[in-house]
Design a protein around this motif. Structure first.
Motif, PDB file in Angstrom:
ATOM      1  N   THR A   1      20.486  52.763  72.004  1.00 33.10           N
ATOM      2  CA  THR A   1      20.366  52.636  73.459  1.00 33.10           C
ATOM      3  C   THR A   1      21.701  52.877  74.139  1.00 33.10           C
ATOM      4  OG1 THR A   1      18.596  51.000  73.185  1.00 33.10           O
ATOM      5  CG2 THR A   1      19.689  51.082  75.328  1.00 33.10           C
ATOM      6  N   GLU A   2      22.746  52.252  73.627  1.00 34.15           N
ATOM      7  CA  GLU A   2      24.075  52.416  74.212  1.00 34.15           C
ATOM      8  C   GLU A   2      24.562  53.850  74.060  1.00 34.15           C
ATOM      9  OE1 GLU A   2      26.165  49.466  72.013  1.00 34.15           O
ATOM     10  OE2 GLU A   2      25.631  47.830  73.391  1.00 34.15           O
ATOM     11  N   TYR A   3      24.263  54.451  72.921  1.00 40.51           N
ATOM     12  CA  TYR A   3      24.664  55.833  72.655  1.00 40.51           C
ATOM     13  C   TYR A   3      24.021  56.782  73.675  1.00 40.51           C
ATOM     14  CZ  TYR A   3      25.019  60.260  70.050  1.00 40.51           C
ATOM     15  OH  TYR A   3      25.261  61.551  69.673  1.00 40.51           O
ATOM     16  N   VAL A   4      22.722  56.602  73.906  1.00 38.65           N
ATOM     17  CA  VAL A   4      21.992  57.438  74.859  1.00 38.65           C
ATOM     18  C   VAL A   4      22.518  57.229  76.273  1.00 38.65           C
ATOM     19  CG1 VAL A   4      19.745  57.833  75.941  1.00 38.65           C
ATOM     20  CG2 VAL A   4      19.903  57.575  73.458  1.00 38.65           C
ATOM     21  N   MET A   5      22.793  55.981  76.645  1.00 41.27           N
ATOM     22  CA  MET A   5      23.294  55.680  77.983  1.00 41.27           C
ATOM     23  C   MET A   5      24.663  56.310  78.226  1.00 41.27           C
ATOM     24  SD  MET A   5      21.166  54.097  79.833  1.00 41.27           S
ATOM     25  CE  MET A   5      22.324  53.651  81.131  1.00 41.27           C
ATOM     26  N   ILE A   6      25.540  56.222  77.234  1.00 47.56           N
ATOM     27  CA  ILE A   6      26.869  56.827  77.375  1.00 47.56           C
ATOM     28  C   ILE A   6      26.750  58.339  77.551  1.00 47.56           C
ATOM     29  CG2 ILE A   6      29.039  57.320  76.170  1.00 47.56           C
ATOM     30  CD1 ILE A   6      28.797  54.578  74.839  1.00 47.56           C
ATOM     31  N   GLY A   7      25.923  58.953  76.709  1.00 48.68           N
ATOM     32  CA  GLY A   7      25.730  60.396  76.804  1.00 48.68           C
ATOM     33  C   GLY A   7      25.157  60.811  78.145  1.00 48.68           C
ATOM     34  N   THR A   8      24.176  60.064  78.628  1.00 45.32           N
ATOM     35  CA  THR A   8      23.542  60.372  79.909  1.00 45.32           C
ATOM     36  C   THR A   8      24.523  60.240  81.071  1.00 45.32           C
ATOM     37  OG1 THR A   8      21.358  59.678  79.139  1.00 45.32           O
ATOM     38  CG2 THR A   8      21.721  59.691  81.515  1.00 45.32           C
ATOM     39  N   LEU A   9      25.286  59.151  81.081  1.00 45.71           N
ATOM     40  CA  LEU A   9      26.235  58.927  82.175  1.00 45.71           C
ATOM     41  C   LEU A   9      27.360  59.968  82.173  1.00 45.71           C
ATOM     42  CD1 LEU A   9      26.450  55.025  82.107  1.00 45.71           C
ATOM     43  CD2 LEU A   9      25.264  56.484  83.768  1.00 45.71           C
ATOM     44  N   ILE A  10      27.825  60.342  80.989  1.00 40.53           N
ATOM     45  CA  ILE A  10      28.845  61.389  80.918  1.00 40.53           C
ATOM     46  C   ILE A  10      28.273  62.714  81.421  1.00 40.53           C
ATOM     47  CG2 ILE A  10      30.257  62.785  79.361  1.00 40.53           C
ATOM     48  CD1 ILE A  10      30.643  60.354  77.613  1.00 40.53           C
ATOM     49  N   SER A  11      27.041  63.002  81.014  1.00 38.58           N
ATOM     50  CA  SER A  11      26.383  64.243  81.425  1.00 38.58           C
ATOM     51  C   SER A  11      26.232  64.308  82.944  1.00 38.58           C
ATOM     52  CB  SER A  11      25.004  64.347  80.759  1.00 38.58           C
ATOM     53  OG  SER A  11      24.336  65.532  81.139  1.00 38.58           O
ATOM     54  N   PHE A  12      25.723  63.236  83.530  1.00 45.32           N
ATOM     55  CA  PHE A  12      25.561  63.196  84.982  1.00 45.32           C
ATOM     56  C   PHE A  12      26.923  63.247  85.673  1.00 45.32           C
ATOM     57  CE2 PHE A  12      21.211  62.213  84.223  1.00 45.32           C
ATOM     58  CZ  PHE A  12      20.536  62.395  85.417  1.00 45.32           C
ATOM     59  N   GLY A  13      27.901  62.541  85.098  1.00 48.58           N
ATOM     60  CA  GLY A  13      29.230  62.506  85.703  1.00 48.58           C
ATOM     61  C   GLY A  13      29.871  63.880  85.756  1.00 48.58           C
ATOM     62  N   ILE A  14      29.767  64.622  84.672  1.00 51.40           N
ATOM     63  CA  ILE A  14      30.329  65.979  84.634  1.00 51.40           C
ATOM     64  C   ILE A  14      29.614  66.878  85.630  1.00 51.40           C
ATOM     65  CG2 ILE A  14      30.569  68.048  83.212  1.00 51.40           C
ATOM     66  CD1 ILE A  14      31.031  66.225  80.808  1.00 51.40           C
ATOM     67  N   ALA A  15      28.292  66.782  85.683  1.00 50.26           N
ATOM     68  CA  ALA A  15      27.521  67.610  86.613  1.00 50.26           C
ATOM     69  C   ALA A  15      27.904  67.314  88.063  1.00 50.26           C
ATOM     70  CB  ALA A  15      26.027  67.376  86.404  1.00 50.26           C
ATOM     71  N   ILE A  16      28.075  66.041  88.385  1.00 53.30           N
ATOM     72  CA  ILE A  16      28.467  65.651  89.746  1.00 53.30           C
ATOM     73  C   ILE A  16      29.866  66.171  90.057  1.00 53.30           C
ATOM     74  CG2 ILE A  16      29.055  63.686  91.219  1.00 53.30           C
ATOM     75  CD1 ILE A  16      26.808  62.126  89.796  1.00 53.30           C
ATOM     76  N   LEU A  17      30.786  66.023  89.107  1.00 51.63           N
ATOM     77  CA  LEU A  17      32.162  66.482  89.300  1.00 51.63           C
ATOM     78  C   LEU A  17      32.211  67.994  89.523  1.00 51.63           C
ATOM     79  CD1 LEU A  17      35.191  65.906  89.313  1.00 51.63           C
ATOM     80  CD2 LEU A  17      35.181  66.168  86.823  1.00 51.63           C
ATOM     81  N   VAL A  18      31.505  68.729  88.697  1.00 50.22           N
ATOM     82  CA  VAL A  18      31.472  70.189  88.832  1.00 50.22           C
ATOM     83  C   VAL A  18      30.822  70.581  90.161  1.00 50.22           C
ATOM     84  CG1 VAL A  18      30.488  72.325  87.903  1.00 50.22           C
ATOM     85  CG2 VAL A  18      31.454  70.617  86.354  1.00 50.22           C
ATOM     86  N   GLY A  19      29.738  69.903  90.523  1.00 51.77           N
ATOM     87  CA  GLY A  19      29.058  70.209  91.781  1.00 51.77           C
ATOM     88  C   GLY A  19      29.960  69.977  92.989  1.00 51.77           C
ATOM     89  N   LEU A  20      30.647  68.848  93.009  1.00 51.96           N
ATOM     90  CA  LEU A  20      31.548  68.545  94.124  1.00 51.96           C
ATOM     91  C   LEU A  20      32.718  69.516  94.171  1.00 51.96           C
ATOM     92  CD1 LEU A  20      31.616  64.620  93.937  1.00 51.96           C
ATOM     93  CD2 LEU A  20      30.405  66.059  95.600  1.00 51.96           C
ATOM     94  N   THR A  21      33.221  69.896  93.003  1.00 53.47           N
ATOM     95  CA  THR A  21      34.323  70.859  92.949  1.00 53.47           C
ATOM     96  C   THR A  21      33.909  72.211  93.508  1.00 53.47           C
ATOM     97  OG1 THR A  21      35.246  69.772  90.988  1.00 53.47           O
ATOM     98  CG2 THR A  21      35.962  72.025  91.432  1.00 53.47           C
ATOM     99  N   VAL A  22      32.739  72.689  93.075  1.00 54.23           N
ATOM    100  CA  VAL A  22      32.238  73.968  93.573  1.00 54.23           C
ATOM    101  C   VAL A  22      31.968  73.899  95.073  1.00 54.23           C
ATOM    102  CG1 VAL A  22      30.266  75.548  93.485  1.00 54.23           C
ATOM    103  CG2 VAL A  22      31.268  74.690  91.372  1.00 54.23           C
ATOM    104  N   GLN A  23      31.400  72.788  95.509  1.00 56.26           N
ATOM    105  CA  GLN A  23      31.122  72.607  96.934  1.00 56.26           C
ATOM    106  C   GLN A  23      32.415  72.708  97.748  1.00 56.26           C
ATOM    107  OE1 GLN A  23      29.721  68.683  98.427  1.00 56.26           O
ATOM    108  NE2 GLN A  23      27.859  69.762  99.006  1.00 56.26           N
ATOM    109  N   ALA A  24      33.493  72.089  97.242  1.00 56.19           N
ATOM    110  CA  ALA A  24      34.790  72.150  97.933  1.00 56.19           C
ATOM    111  C   ALA A  24      35.352  73.570  97.919  1.00 56.19           C
ATOM    112  CB  ALA A  24      35.764  71.184  97.259  1.00 56.19           C
ATOM    113  N   LEU A  25      35.194  74.292  96.820  1.00 50.42           N
ATOM    114  CA  LEU A  25      35.714  75.652  96.716  1.00 50.42           C
ATOM    115  C   LEU A  25      34.989  76.634  97.634  1.00 50.42           C
ATOM    116  CD1 LEU A  25      36.229  75.933  92.839  1.00 50.42           C
ATOM    117  CD2 LEU A  25      38.012  75.731  94.594  1.00 50.42           C
ATOM    118  N   LEU A  26      33.714  76.351  97.888  1.00 55.28           N
ATOM    119  CA  LEU A  26      32.912  77.258  98.698  1.00 55.28           C
ATOM    120  C   LEU A  26      33.018  76.992 100.202  1.00 55.28           C
ATOM    121  CD1 LEU A  26      29.639  77.523  96.575  1.00 55.28           C
ATOM    122  CD2 LEU A  26      31.595  79.067  96.637  1.00 55.28           C
ATOM    123  N   LEU A  27      33.691  75.916 100.572  1.00 60.08           N
ATOM    124  CA  LEU A  27      33.862  75.592 101.992  1.00 60.08           C
ATOM    125  C   LEU A  27      34.770  76.601 102.672  1.00 60.08           C
ATOM    126  CD1 LEU A  27      34.197  71.700 101.945  1.00 60.08           C
ATOM    127  CD2 LEU A  27      32.218  73.074 102.643  1.00 60.08           C
TER     128      LEU A  27
END
Length: 235
Positions: A209-235
């Motif tokens: 359970t902990e393994y899956v949660m860590i993987g999921t949170l890292i996955s979402f975190g990276i996606a959010i970071l990349v999305g916000l970065t791209v959003q800033a670059l495209l402004l």
């Protein structure tokens, strides 16, 4: 963009909506001797010409007809029962690339328009980053906590399903951020948690359970970071 939309719509009608299963079966059986193959490729040209609705486009519609026939013939002659899925994907990619080429040719544009477009390169790089590279990064980071594999659970799982789910969820999050739908990210995370809850509860494995949660949170975190970065670059 409107030209590509019309051509893509014609492709959807010709390849899916107005192509009965009996035509597909006949083409696979008789290949170049199937009359339905020629009706099918002619239909694509007619649909393209009608939907575009311009006299000057008729030669380009004829080009679509010819190229569609060539691509379909290659697929029919080389695909096997075990490779149908692969050839289906390659076939569709080839058709889409032809449509893009027709649009560039008809509108007197060149591929340079894409190569010199900063937005195009930023988006392509971000999307690629969120696929296999991120999967490898996450797997490497959390490998130290990887629980012992259990064959009973692996047998009930699709091959590499977790990897594909992770890629899809990151692409969804990326798309949600670029379109300004941040609330959808919470919905996606909640939906995944609900579906995962039953499996994890049944496994009765806290480490898993902990393994899956860590993987999921890292996955979402990276996606959010990349999305916000791209959003800033495209402004």
């Amino acid at each position: 963009m409107i030209l590509f939309t019309k051509l893509f719509l014609a492709h959807l009608f010709g390849d899916f909506i107005w192509q009965p299963n009996s035509w597909v079966a006949n083409k696979e059986l008789k290949k170049h001797k199937s009359v339905y193959l020629y009706i099918h490729i002619l239909l694509h040209g007619v649909l393209a010409a009608v939907l575009v609705g311009e006299i000057n486009f008729i030669p380009y519609a004829a080009l679509i007809t010819v190229t569609h026939g060539i691509i379909d013939l290659i697929k029919l002659h080389f695909q096997k029962d075990k490779t149908k899925r692969t050839w289906f994907v390659l076939d569709q990619i080839a058709h889409i690339l032809v449509l893009i080429g027709i649009v560039l040719l008809y509108e007197n544009k060149t591929i340079i328009n894409f190569w010199q477009n900063n937005t195009f390169w930023i988006l392509i790089t971000a999307i690629l980053l969120l696929t296999k590279p991120t999967s490898i990064f996450i797997k490497t980071i959390i490998s130290i906590w990887a629980p012992e594999s259990k064959n009973s659970h692996q047998d009930n799982s699709l091959i590499a399903a977790g990897n594909y789910i992770g890629i899809l969820e990151r692409l969804f999050v990326f798309g949600f951020i670029l379109t300004g739908h941040f609330e959808a990210i919470g919905f996606l995370l909640a939906a995944k948690s609900i579906f995962r809850f039953g499996d994890l509860k049944e496994a009765k494995d806290r480490k898993l359970t902990e393994y899956v949660m860590i993987g999921t949170l890292i996955s979402f975190g990276i996606a959010i970071l990349v999305g916000l970065t791209v959003q800033a670059l495209l402004l």
